[in-house]
Design a protein around this motif. Structure first.
Motif, PDB file in Angstrom:
ATOM      1  N   ARG A   1      63.014  95.360  25.187  1.00 47.41           N
ATOM      2  CA  ARG A   1      63.563  94.656  26.349  1.00 47.41           C
ATOM      3  C   ARG A   1      62.956  95.184  27.652  1.00 47.41           C
ATOM      4  N   LEU A   2      62.724  96.473  27.747  1.00 49.54           N
ATOM      5  CA  LEU A   2      62.077  97.033  28.938  1.00 49.54           C
ATOM      6  C   LEU A   2      60.677  96.450  29.113  1.00 49.54           C
TER       7      LEU A   2
ATOM      8  N   ALA B   1      63.351  84.729  44.484  1.00 44.10           N
ATOM      9  CA  ALA B   1      62.874  84.644  43.105  1.00 44.10           C
ATOM     10  C   ALA B   1      63.654  85.549  42.152  1.00 44.10           C
ATOM     11  N   LYS B   2      64.613  86.321  42.682  1.00 40.44           N
ATOM     12  CA  LYS B   2      65.499  87.173  41.880  1.00 40.44           C
ATOM     13  C   LYS B   2      64.744  88.269  41.130  1.00 40.44           C
ATOM     14  N   LEU B   3      63.692  88.769  41.765  1.00 44.11           N
ATOM     15  CA  LEU B   3      62.949  89.873  41.162  1.00 44.11           C
ATOM     16  C   LEU B   3      63.787  91.145  41.126  1.00 44.11           C
ATOM     17  N   ASP B   4      64.701  91.289  42.097  1.00 40.79           N
ATOM     18  CA  ASP B   4      65.568  92.464  42.125  1.00 40.79           C
ATOM     19  C   ASP B   4      66.477  92.515  40.897  1.00 40.79           C
ATOM     20  N   GLU B   5      66.857  91.334  40.369  1.00 39.54           N
ATOM     21  CA  GLU B   5      67.714  91.313  39.184  1.00 39.54           C
ATOM     22  C   GLU B   5      66.986  91.857  37.958  1.00 39.54           C
ATOM     23  N   LEU B   6      65.686  91.590  37.874  1.00 38.56           N
ATOM     24  CA  LEU B   6      64.901  92.147  36.771  1.00 38.56           C
ATOM     25  C   LEU B   6      64.828  93.673  36.880  1.00 38.56           C
ATOM     26  N   PHE B   7      64.651  94.153  38.106  1.00 36.96           N
ATOM     27  CA  PHE B   7      64.658  95.600  38.311  1.00 36.96           C
ATOM     28  C   PHE B   7      66.002  96.194  37.907  1.00 36.96           C
ATOM     29  N   GLU B   8      67.094  95.547  38.305  1.00 35.01           N
ATOM     30  CA  GLU B   8      68.419  96.087  38.011  1.00 35.01           C
ATOM     31  C   GLU B   8      68.633  96.252  36.512  1.00 35.01           C
ATOM     32  N   GLU B   9      68.182  95.267  35.739  1.00 38.78           N
ATOM     33  CA  GLU B   9      68.343  95.395  34.291  1.00 38.78           C
ATOM     34  C   GLU B   9      67.473  96.515  33.744  1.00 38.78           C
ATOM     35  N   MET B  10      66.273  96.669  34.298  1.00 41.52           N
ATOM     36  CA  MET B  10      65.430  97.794  33.866  1.00 41.52           C
ATOM     37  C   MET B  10      66.092  99.126  34.203  1.00 41.52           C
TER      38      MET B  10
END
Length: 277
Positions: A144-145, A121-130
């Protein structure tokens, strides 16, 4: 590796949700926490992408490994940790909210929500941007955060199952696929049974899973799809109200008018007058 960021109190006080403390641990065997009830006044979310560990919940030591996670409500007793021999690769965030969010309603009624989640689900990508925004924090990053955290919680709602009684990922994926078919073919005379047949579930399990994944019942989703089509036809065509009703999936124009007025607050005729060209 141990990376973590504290964020200052946001300048704007009315974000729907906002991260306060977040991080990414891997190869960190000392990762263990035991917090008394009332100690942590915000939500605590952990997603495990590799490694092994545990959560103590209601007197039971529950293994927590790849594809599992846990979410504690505010002020909850917390006891969890990484296996020193096979430490977690875990992404986590402590956060606050201004309103009750769908995923958190159930969590607030429990001591903890333990779940499995879809690793694709690419949840890690959301974390990376945070992480990137937190590492170079400036006030203009705040919206954005907040948006990234909200997207994370919504995606988690759609791509997770309670640890006990969870269903395989490939089975859960059939719900959004069925929703897409219903959306495109909303004018068909759908019943709960015919919608359930798209997935192979019984009507009972389809209803339960659809509500969990999509956030509404199948019938409400179908009504929303039909109303969306009706609004488009009203503003972009010269079809009669009866024709709009038929092409949107409503068997009777009188019922269509009643439903339209209930959800849109005006009659189809007034909607066309207000928004039609």
């Amino acid at each position: 590796m141990k990376k973590q960021w504290y964020l200052p109190t946001p300048a704007f006080s009315k974000y729907v949700c906002y991260p306060e403390f977040l991080g990414h641990y891997s190869h960190f065997p000392q990762h263990t926490e035991r917090r008394s009830e009332g100690f942590l006044g915000n939500y605590n979310l952990h997603l495990i992408f590799d490694g092994e560990g545990y959560v103590f919940h209601e007197g039971e030591r529950i293994p927590m490994s790849r594809g599992r996670g846990f979410l504690y409500p505010k002020s909850a007793y917390q006891y969890y940790g990484s296996d020193p021999g096979k430490p977690w690769d875990v992404r986590w965030v402590h956060f606050s909210t201004e309103i009750v969010l769908p995923l958190l309603e159930e969590v607030d009624q429990s001591r903890a929500y333990l779940f499995t989640f879809d690793l694709e689900a690419k949840l890690d990508e959301l974390f990376e941007e945070m992480y990137l925004l937190s590492a170079s924090y400036v006030t203009r990053n705040e919206p954005r955060l907040s948006a990234l955290l909200y997207e994370l919680l919504v995606k988690l709602l759609q791509n997770s199952e309670p640890l006990h009684g969870s269903v395989p990922h490939e089975v859960r994926q059939s719900i959004p696929s069925a929703a897409d078919i219903i959306h495109v073919e909303c004018a068909r005379p759908w019943s709960l049974e015919s919608m359930a047949r798209l997935t192979g579930y019984s009507s009972y399990h389809f209803l339960r899973l659809f509500r969990m994944v999509m956030g509404k019942t199948p019938n409400r989703y179908l009504t929303d799809c039909r109303l969306t089509r009706a609004k488009l036809l009203l503003v972009s065509t010269g079809l009669s109200i009866a024709q709009v009703a038929t092409q949107s999936g409503f068997a009777q124009s009188s019922y269509f008018i009643k439903v339209f007025r209930k959800f849109e607050g005006v009659s189809p005729v007034k909607y066309r007058q207000a928004f039609g060209s």
